[in-house]
Design an enzyme around this catalytic site. Structure first.
Site, mmCIF file in Angstrom:
data_model
loop_
_atom_site.group_PDB
_atom_site.id
_atom_site.type_symbol
_atom_site.label_atom_id
_atom_site.label_comp_id
_atom_site.label_asym_id
_atom_site.label_seq_id
_atom_site.Cartn_x
_atom_site.Cartn_y
_atom_site.Cartn_z
ATOM 1 C CE LYS A 274 3.656 -6.349 5.589
ATOM 2 N NZ LYS A 274 3.564 -6.412 4.120
ATOM 3 N NE ARG A 348 0.515 -15.632 -0.820
ATOM 4 C CZ ARG A 348 0.917 -14.987 -1.897
ATOM 5 N NH1 ARG A 348 1.401 -15.661 -2.933
ATOM 6 N NH2 ARG A 348 0.828 -13.677 -1.983
HETATM 7 N N1 BES Z 1 -0.924 -8.091 4.585
HETATM 8 C C1 BES Z 1 -0.116 -7.975 3.432
HETATM 9 C C2 BES Z 1 -0.869 -7.367 2.256
HETATM 10 C C3 BES Z 1 -1.065 -5.887 2.295
HETATM 11 C C4 BES Z 1 -0.035 -5.023 2.021
HETATM 12 C C5 BES Z 1 -2.318 -5.385 2.517
HETATM 13 C C6 BES Z 1 -0.268 -3.665 2.021
HETATM 14 C C7 BES Z 1 -2.547 -4.035 2.496
HETATM 15 C C8 BES Z 1 -1.523 -3.175 2.252
HETATM 16 C C9 BES Z 1 0.341 -9.356 2.997
HETATM 17 O O1 BES Z 1 0.576 -10.270 3.994
HETATM 18 C C10 BES Z 1 1.634 -9.159 2.289
HETATM 19 O O2 BES Z 1 2.579 -8.772 2.913
HETATM 20 N N2 BES Z 1 1.640 -9.421 0.993
HETATM 21 C C11 BES Z 1 2.807 -9.253 0.215
HETATM 22 C C12 BES Z 1 2.886 -10.453 -0.671
HETATM 23 C C13 BES Z 1 4.186 -10.596 -1.375
HETATM 24 C C14 BES Z 1 5.315 -10.850 -0.400
HETATM 25 C C15 BES Z 1 4.048 -11.741 -2.352
HETATM 26 C C16 BES Z 1 2.623 -7.991 -0.623
HETATM 27 O O3 BES Z 1 1.509 -7.702 -1.059
HETATM 28 O O4 BES Z 1 3.606 -7.286 -0.788
HETATM 29 MN MN MN Z 2 2.559 -10.106 4.738
#
Ligand code: BES
Ligand code: MN
Ligand code: ZN
Length: 489
Positions: A274, A348
């Site tokens: 990230k 997931r």
């Molecule tokens: N934990 C995150 C989701 C998230 C992001 C929650 C920001 C709250 C605030 C999750 O694991 C994630 O990184 N999801 C990605 C999915 C994508 C790579 C398909 C997302 O939402 O960007």
């Molecule tokens: Mn994630």
């Protein structure tokens, strides 16, 4: 905080602060009118001189009113009388608890539940008042600040009229659940790792005779074939754990409700790292897990006559020489193979194995709770939890429970039309659904592992914590889930 019912009137209560409301146009609530009468019209004259605001949520703290036993009266603005509704009532209680939090009083008596709120009964007003003041006065207790501020207000009473005598104790149990969820969510990830959550599950069993806890480590998960969950944890020095908490409040034959909570104790994204800005908020990526703990705590405190199982898969998602990679193919416990297109879509991948594991309990309903997608925050913001289910009744039950508690969830569709976004050239399914409808395709992914079950998915990415430097975990959706469970009991 201790909750009590009181038969004292506002002018005679010994509480350190008395809370009463006033409407626009000089209309006093009955409690405010009683204060005004003993204080020889002081409230009315302060309103006339413009020193007392009736604007919705305005909070005026008045000291040493003549004839009033309590040293402080907190007069809160209720706005226009004809506009009073559930949302406005909660706003007023919330705003007044900010003042209570800062005030020097150690006890408060609130007469706000006496206000008429269309469509809501005395129980609702009382419970919400207690819960919201507890919420507003919450201070992160396991704080690592060297000189922590202790909360001052420790006791709150509301008028006893019409209420069951065990209401304070029941609200207390729910508040304790919400507090536990907030506390776990707020903990830093160097402390709150999978092993810490495993210990917490142990404490749960120690506190409650009717809860048993089992903790699975890497070896047991390997035996079970949880290749998807284990892949996510591969890059971390912290061993993945899976907690199974079993609450027995009903006869053995009663099929349990099973809750599954995403417990990613820190989500760096893994090799699909990230960006730095905001990454610190990913300590909250275990708020689904924290919700399961909070609900178990509340349900055990309430002694609900149901059976409930909490399943918490806990891992840390880190980049490392051992990390799983984009393009890896993993085999889930269900046998379905998954192509990892992005290691940041890890939630997931741990949930699918935990959901498969949950089958052994033959749940009467299965609900997972997860900070799953940023896309859900884009769609619904922080006001609503995303609700996805193919079972219309279950979806309605959860939505209604959220509405009753004003801990709301809103449905997103899980139509088959979206499933094609998860096609993979190299495995049964991909862990990424492309650019659009990210919250839904994540839900669709999970639906592949819950075939034939009465299942719903709650995406709490927007509702579980308040963003920003001092943002705290909110304790949502503990209220929604406990209300749903107790309405079935
Ligand atoms: N934990 C995150 C989701 C998230 C992001 C929650 C920001 C709250 C605030 C999750 O694991 C994630 O990184 N999801 C990605 C999915 C994508 C790579 C398909 C997302 O939402 O960007
Ligand atoms: Mn994630
Ligand atoms: Zn995550």
């Amino acid at each position: 905080m201790d909750f009590h019912l009181s038969t004292q009137r506002p002018h005679s209560t010994q509480a350190g602060v008395v809370v009463v409301g006033i409407f626009d146009d000089g209309i006093l609530s009955s409690a405010a009118a009683e204060i005004d009468e003993v204080a020889q019209g002081r409230l009315k004259s302060l309103i006339e001189s413009g020193d007392l605001s009736s604007r919705l949520g305005a909070a005026n703290l008045i000291h040493a009113l003549p004839g009033v036993a309590s040293p402080r009266v907190l007069v809160v603005g209720l706005g226009e009388q004809r506009k009073m509704d559930a949302a406005r009532f909660l706003r007023v209680v919330r705003d007044s608890s900010k003042v209570l939090r800062g005030a020097s009083a150690t006890s408060a008596a609130s007469y706000l539940p006496e206000i008429d709120v269309p469509g809501r009964d005395a129980n609702w007003k009382a419970e919400q008042n207690l819960l919201l003041v507890d919420h507003g006065c919450y201070r992160y207790a396991r704080t690592y600040k060297t000189s922590p501020e202790a909360p001052k207000l420790t006791s709150l009473s509301i008028p006893a009229a019409e209420l069951p005598s065990d209401l304070p104790q029941r609200a207390q149990a729910l508040a304790a659940g919400v507090r536990l969820t907030r506390e776990l969510g707020n903990l830093p990830p160097n402390i709150c790792n999978p092993a810490y959550l495993a210990e917490e599950a142990g404490h749960m069993a120690d506190r409650h005779d009717d809860i048993d806890t089992e903790v699975l480590g890497r070896a047991q998960m390997e035996t079970l074939g949880m290749g998807s969950l284990l892949a996510v944890g591969q890059g971390s020095a912290n061993e993945p754990k899976m907690m199974v908490m079993n609450y027995s409040g009903a006869a053995k034959g009663n099929k349990p409700v099973v809750l599954v909570g995403k417990g990613v104790t820190f989500d760096s994204g893994g090799l699909s790292l990230k960006p730095g800005a905001g990454m610190e908020e990913m300590k909250f990526d275990m708020c689904g897990a924290a919700t399961v703990f909070g609900v178990m705590e509340a349900v055990a405190g309430l002694k609900l006559p149901i059976n409930l199982v909490g399943v918490v898969p806990a891992v840390e998602n880190m980049p490392d020489g051992r990390s799983y990679r984009p393009s890896d193919v993993v085999t889930s416990m269900s046998g379905l193979t998954i192509e990892v297109l992005n290691t940041d879509a890890e939630g997931r991948l741990i949930l699918c194995d935990a959901l498969t594991y949950a089958r052994r309990f033959e749940p009467s309903a299965l609900v997972d709770i997860a900070t799953l997608t940023g896309a859900c925050v884009v769609a619904l913001g922080s006001h609503a939890t995303g609700l996805m289910s193919r079972d219309a009744d279950l979806s309605d039950e959860l939505r209604d429970a959220g509405e009753r508690m004003m801990d709301r969830a809103w449905p997103l569709p899980l139509w088959d039309d979206y499933q094609s976004q998860l096609e993979s050239g190299f495995a049964d399914i991909a862990n990424l659904g492309g650019k659009y409808a990210g919250a839904i395709t994540a839900g669709c992914f999970l639906s592949r592992f819950t075939e034939g079950m009465r299942w719903a998915h709650l995406d709490i990415a927007g509702s579980a914590w308040d963003s920003g430097r001092k943002g705290n975990a909110t304790g949502r959706p503990v209220g929604l889930l406990v209300e749903w469970l107790r309405s079935q009991a």
